[in-house]
Enzyme design. Structure first.
Site, PDB file in Angstrom:
ATOM      1  N   LYS A 138       0.622  -1.023  -0.238  1.00  0.00           N
ATOM      2  CA  LYS A 138       0.032  -0.256  -0.026  1.00  0.00           C
ATOM      3  C   LYS A 138       1.273   1.063   0.340  1.00  0.00           C
ATOM      4  CE  LYS A 138      -4.211  -1.325   1.510  1.00  0.00           C
ATOM      5  NZ  LYS A 138      -3.995  -2.932   1.783  1.00  0.00           N
ATOM      6  N   ASP A 150      -1.224  -1.869  -4.462  1.00  0.00           N
ATOM      7  CA  ASP A 150      -2.738  -1.664  -4.090  1.00  0.00           C
ATOM      8  C   ASP A 150      -2.472   0.471  -4.201  1.00  0.00           C
ATOM      9  OD1 ASP A 150      -3.308  -3.805  -3.428  1.00  0.00           O
ATOM     10  OD2 ASP A 150      -2.666  -3.958  -1.162  1.00  0.00           O
ATOM     11  N   ARG A 194      -5.174  -5.003 -12.181  1.00  0.00           N
ATOM     12  CA  ARG A 194      -5.996  -5.665 -11.058  1.00  0.00           C
ATOM     13  C   ARG A 194      -7.919  -5.047 -11.042  1.00  0.00           C
ATOM     14  NH1 ARG A 194      -4.681  -5.271  -5.301  1.00  0.00           N
ATOM     15  NH2 ARG A 194      -3.331  -6.868  -5.811  1.00  0.00           N
ATOM     16  N   GLY A 254     -13.860  -1.264  -5.650  1.00  0.00           N
ATOM     17  CA  GLY A 254     -13.698  -0.226  -4.635  1.00  0.00           C
ATOM     18  C   GLY A 254     -14.396  -0.319  -3.012  1.00  0.00           C
ATOM     19  N   ALA A 255     -13.459  -0.101  -2.249  1.00  0.00           N
ATOM     20  CA  ALA A 255     -13.590   0.019  -1.011  1.00  0.00           C
ATOM     21  C   ALA A 255     -13.826   0.722   0.041  1.00  0.00           C
ATOM     22  CB  ALA A 255     -13.105  -1.291  -0.423  1.00  0.00           C
ATOM     23  N   HIS A 280     -15.001 -11.431  -5.834  1.00  0.00           N
ATOM     24  CA  HIS A 280     -16.300 -12.954  -5.419  1.00  0.00           C
ATOM     25  C   HIS A 280     -17.000 -13.075  -5.376  1.00  0.00           C
ATOM     26  CE1 HIS A 280     -13.531 -11.108  -1.597  1.00  0.00           C
ATOM     27  NE2 HIS A 280     -13.024 -11.955  -1.402  1.00  0.00           N
ATOM     28  N   ARG A 293     -13.105  -6.084   7.367  1.00  0.00           N
ATOM     29  CA  ARG A 293     -13.611  -8.039   6.569  1.00  0.00           C
ATOM     30  C   ARG A 293     -15.076  -7.803   7.342  1.00  0.00           C
ATOM     31  NH1 ARG A 293     -10.139  -6.443   4.086  1.00  0.00           N
ATOM     32  NH2 ARG A 293     -11.444  -5.195   2.813  1.00  0.00           N
TER      33      ARG A 293
END
Length: 281
Positions: free
Chosen positions: A73, A110, A161, A165-166, A205, A264
């Site tokens: 990161k 990242d 990749r 988006g988080a 996922h 998570r």
């Protein structure tokens, strides 16, 4: 010590425990992307320390000849200190990973919040060209700028990749509704398979997106891989790898595990239910 619940999402606190997890993944046909947990250092000492840890990890992976690479990161290796510190530490890691002494360890960069996008893209472009593609970059489909960024990235060597988006970005620059983010992801993925010569990484996922990638591969013939997190749909990861798709699991480790584990559990209902069952079990 990491409690049993968190162990499903974090591969221990040390490089040794992470590498043991990688060895098990490799036996199941799944590769690994190792990430030392940590971010947002505002003093150089912490950023330099984690960069040193990545250099040591790259050397260890090379010695063991594992199917594994690393992911860093920007804020972890100095971006919140200065652009220069970030660039110096990233260069140290990349130089070690693609060194002349036989090491060849892929390095992923990242992507963090939108304020870091430009400097991260610039760093990736420089190292992609200098290493002839031994680095990768994460881009986020929810950002409205991403289609333009993909046009810039398409001619470069290296891998990209695509994730949904988080980060909680402003509506002015990001899609915020799930349906619109999914639509943007499909559009971006289609562009990548059509215009990238290779190096497409499907960071998702979502079975629908993974199925779409398979269809796009059939249409365009573009090489791709699927990347998923440790602790999420792991049976599907193994099954997908057994079917012939390249699968790499994002494997976090380190003493700073609690914040990662908390994110998570919060971001996905099934993770929260899994943790609850483990507590009650």
């Amino acid at each position: 010590m990491i409690p049993p619940i968190a162990n499903n999402f974090v591969a221990g606190e040390t490089p040794e425990t992470a590498i043991t997890h990688v060895e098990e993944l490799n036996r199941q046909g799944v590769g690994a992307i190792l990430n030392l947990l940590g971010e947002h250092y505002h003093e150089r000492a912490g950023a330099d320390e984690d960069a040193d840890a990545y250099v040591a990890l790259v050397e260890e992976l090379a010695e063991r000849d594992l199917d594994a690479c690393v992911s860093v990161k920007p804020s972890q290796i100095g971006l919140d200190v200065s652009d220069e510190v970030f660039e110096e530490n990233l260069a140290r890691i990349v130089d070690c990973a693609s060194g002349a002494d036989g090491r060849d360890c892929f390095v992923w960069i990242d992507m963090e919040d939108h304020e870091t996008t430009d400097v991260t893209l610039d760093a990736y472009e420089r190292h992609a060209v200098e290493t002839d593609g031994d680095v990768g970059l994460c881009v986020q489909a929810n950002l409205k700028r991403t289609p333009d960024d993909l046009e810039r990235l398409a001619p470069l060597p290296g891998k990209v990749r695509l994730v949904k988006g988080a980060y909680d970005e402003p509506k002015s620059i990001a899609h915020t509704k799930k349906a619109r983010v999914d639509e943007a992801y499909r559009d971006c993925l289609g562009y990548m398979f059509e215009h990238f010569e290779g190096g497409v990484a499907v960071g998702s996922h979502d079975p629908a997106m993974i199925d779409l990638a398979s269809d796009l591969h059939e249409e365009f013939g573009t090489d791709y891989e699927v990347q998923m997190l440790m602790g999420v749909r792991e049976d599907a990861q193994v099954e997908l790898a057994a079917s012939g798709v390249e699968v790499n699991q994002y494997v976090p480790y380190g003493a700073k595990w609690f914040q990662y584990f908390y994110r998570r559990v919060r971001e996905r209902k099934e993770n929260a239910l899994f943790a609850l069952r483990a507590v009650l079990g």
